[in-house]
Write a protein that holds these residues in place. Sequence first.
Motif, PDB file in Angstrom:
ATOM      1  N   TRP A 223       0.964  -1.127   0.020  1.00 39.73           N
ATOM      2  CA  TRP A 223      -0.199   0.168  -0.081  1.00 39.73           C
ATOM      3  C   TRP A 223       1.034   1.100   0.143  1.00 39.73           C
ATOM      4  O   TRP A 223       0.568   2.465  -0.714  1.00 39.73           O
ATOM      5  CB  TRP A 223      -0.929   0.086   1.130  1.00 39.73           C
ATOM      6  N   LEU A 224       1.966   1.373   0.702  1.00 40.16           N
ATOM      7  CA  LEU A 224       2.671   2.353   0.851  1.00 40.16           C
ATOM      8  C   LEU A 224       3.677   2.700  -0.443  1.00 40.16           C
ATOM      9  O   LEU A 224       3.474   3.782  -1.036  1.00 40.16           O
ATOM     10  CB  LEU A 224       3.992   2.201   1.941  1.00 40.16           C
ATOM     11  N   LEU A 225       4.003   1.736  -0.945  1.00 41.05           N
ATOM     12  CA  LEU A 225       4.629   1.797  -2.284  1.00 41.05           C
ATOM     13  C   LEU A 225       3.567   2.322  -3.473  1.00 41.05           C
ATOM     14  O   LEU A 225       3.858   3.191  -4.341  1.00 41.05           O
ATOM     15  CB  LEU A 225       5.396   0.346  -2.912  1.00 41.05           C
ATOM     16  N   GLU A 226       2.353   1.689  -3.385  1.00 41.45           N
ATOM     17  CA  GLU A 226       1.601   2.181  -4.495  1.00 41.45           C
ATOM     18  C   GLU A 226       1.061   3.621  -4.382  1.00 41.45           C
ATOM     19  O   GLU A 226       0.350   4.094  -5.396  1.00 41.45           O
ATOM     20  CB  GLU A 226       0.264   1.218  -4.399  1.00 41.45           C
ATOM     21  N   HIS A 227       1.134   3.890  -2.978  1.00 36.14           N
ATOM     22  CA  HIS A 227       0.670   5.335  -2.865  1.00 36.14           C
ATOM     23  C   HIS A 227       1.509   6.509  -2.741  1.00 36.14           C
ATOM     24  O   HIS A 227       1.416   7.543  -2.055  1.00 36.14           O
ATOM     25  CB  HIS A 227      -0.460   5.382  -1.775  1.00 36.14           C
ATOM     26  N   GLY A 228       2.697   6.189  -3.169  1.00 33.04           N
ATOM     27  CA  GLY A 228       3.857   7.155  -2.976  1.00 33.04           C
ATOM     28  C   GLY A 228       4.663   7.553  -1.835  1.00 33.04           C
ATOM     29  O   GLY A 228       5.566   8.483  -1.860  1.00 33.04           O
ATOM     30  N   GLU A 237       9.628   0.972   7.576  1.00 38.56           N
ATOM     31  CA  GLU A 237       9.157  -0.524   7.787  1.00 38.56           C
ATOM     32  C   GLU A 237      10.079  -1.461   7.185  1.00 38.56           C
ATOM     33  O   GLU A 237      10.329  -2.385   8.263  1.00 38.56           O
ATOM     34  CB  GLU A 237       7.809  -0.615   6.805  1.00 38.56           C
ATOM     35  N   PHE A 238      10.864  -1.099   6.147  1.00 38.69           N
ATOM     36  CA  PHE A 238      11.695  -2.185   5.788  1.00 38.69           C
ATOM     37  C   PHE A 238      12.925  -2.495   6.736  1.00 38.69           C
ATOM     38  O   PHE A 238      13.478  -3.375   6.906  1.00 38.69           O
ATOM     39  CB  PHE A 238      12.369  -2.047   4.325  1.00 38.69           C
ATOM     40  N   ASP A 239      13.326  -1.299   7.502  1.00 39.36           N
ATOM     41  CA  ASP A 239      14.264  -1.270   8.449  1.00 39.36           C
ATOM     42  C   ASP A 239      13.927  -2.108   9.780  1.00 39.36           C
ATOM     43  O   ASP A 239      14.698  -2.894  10.388  1.00 39.36           O
ATOM     44  CB  ASP A 239      14.779   0.079   9.013  1.00 39.36           C
ATOM     45  N   VAL A 240      12.721  -1.899   9.999  1.00 35.22           N
ATOM     46  CA  VAL A 240      12.258  -2.829  11.086  1.00 35.22           C
ATOM     47  C   VAL A 240      12.267  -4.197  10.938  1.00 35.22           C
ATOM     48  O   VAL A 240      12.343  -4.951  11.629  1.00 35.22           O
ATOM     49  CB  VAL A 240      10.525  -2.324  11.395  1.00 35.22           C
ATOM     50  N   LEU A 241      11.828  -4.656   9.435  1.00 35.81           N
ATOM     51  CA  LEU A 241      11.590  -5.940   9.162  1.00 35.81           C
ATOM     52  C   LEU A 241      13.240  -6.407   9.178  1.00 35.81           C
ATOM     53  O   LEU A 241      13.477  -7.685   9.415  1.00 35.81           O
ATOM     54  CB  LEU A 241      11.323  -6.255   7.685  1.00 35.81           C
ATOM     55  N   ARG A 242      14.240  -5.660   8.826  1.00 39.34           N
ATOM     56  CA  ARG A 242      15.593  -6.107   8.812  1.00 39.34           C
ATOM     57  C   ARG A 242      16.100  -6.222  10.035  1.00 39.34           C
ATOM     58  O   ARG A 242      17.149  -7.248  10.349  1.00 39.34           O
ATOM     59  CB  ARG A 242      16.350  -5.048   8.040  1.00 39.34           C
ATOM     60  N   SER A 243      15.719  -5.488  11.047  1.00 44.26           N
ATOM     61  CA  SER A 243      16.187  -5.733  12.431  1.00 44.26           C
ATOM     62  C   SER A 243      15.449  -6.760  13.373  1.00 44.26           C
ATOM     63  O   SER A 243      15.825  -7.023  14.537  1.00 44.26           O
ATOM     64  CB  SER A 243      16.114  -4.207  13.232  1.00 44.26           C
TER      65      SER A 243
END
Length: 245
Positions: A223-228, A237-243
């Motif tokens: 949703w975030l990617l599709e809405h800019g 979010e991706f840093d949260v996933l990586r950690s």
Amino acid sequence: MDEVEVVVAHSERVTVRVGEVFLKIDSDQTHLDVEVEAMELAPVPTPEVLWRKPSVLAIGRVPGRPVAKLGEPSTASPAAWAAAGAAVRAVHEAPLPSWPGETVEKIRSDLDQECAWLIDSGVLPEDLVSRNRRIAEAALRPWTPVFVHGDLQPSHVFVDGNEITGIIDWSEAAHGDALYDLATLTMGHPTHLPDVLAGYGAEVDLDLIRGWWSVRSLSAARWLLEHGFDPDAPGCEFDVLRSAR
């Protein structure tokens, strides 16, 4: 004359500010209905509703500043974070709203679809998605429903010093898991989780909080990617996933 400030704009909702007034324009009238009723029910400070018309809600400005923003370091004191935790507890102890929330089964099904999309589209490595999907499973268990805000990002909690001045954006309020609100508030700011829990005043299983961090980050990415928006911005979010561990 006050300038018009675009606060957020995407295909589902636009929020603009003119002076002390915020205008929220939503493609789904249900979101505005929920927002108004939830603010009436919530036992915490909320924005003043100035007027409503179909698809438009006008609310007043909340004083103070957000306790934090995702991707940015927080300058709020530990006491302010604890006050946020106490405010969340008050909401959770309030009577349930008349409308339901999502079931565990629906959340799990949606999460699996989003994980498949992240892998198939190559947005994230399969091992990263799979690891977080395993972590997320801890949160997907039966819970006793409470009145939840549903989108309790730290940017939605306003403070002045150590006092809560208002909580905004109630369109996702419903029945839900108390730990989801606590996780949303602290996602990206894990060092403040102990402060929030001190104010909340209850024992919490930290594995469940971590599980909700993974659920929210995985589920929101497309949703975030599709809405800019950029879930790969530092601290998001991706840093949260990586950690996640």
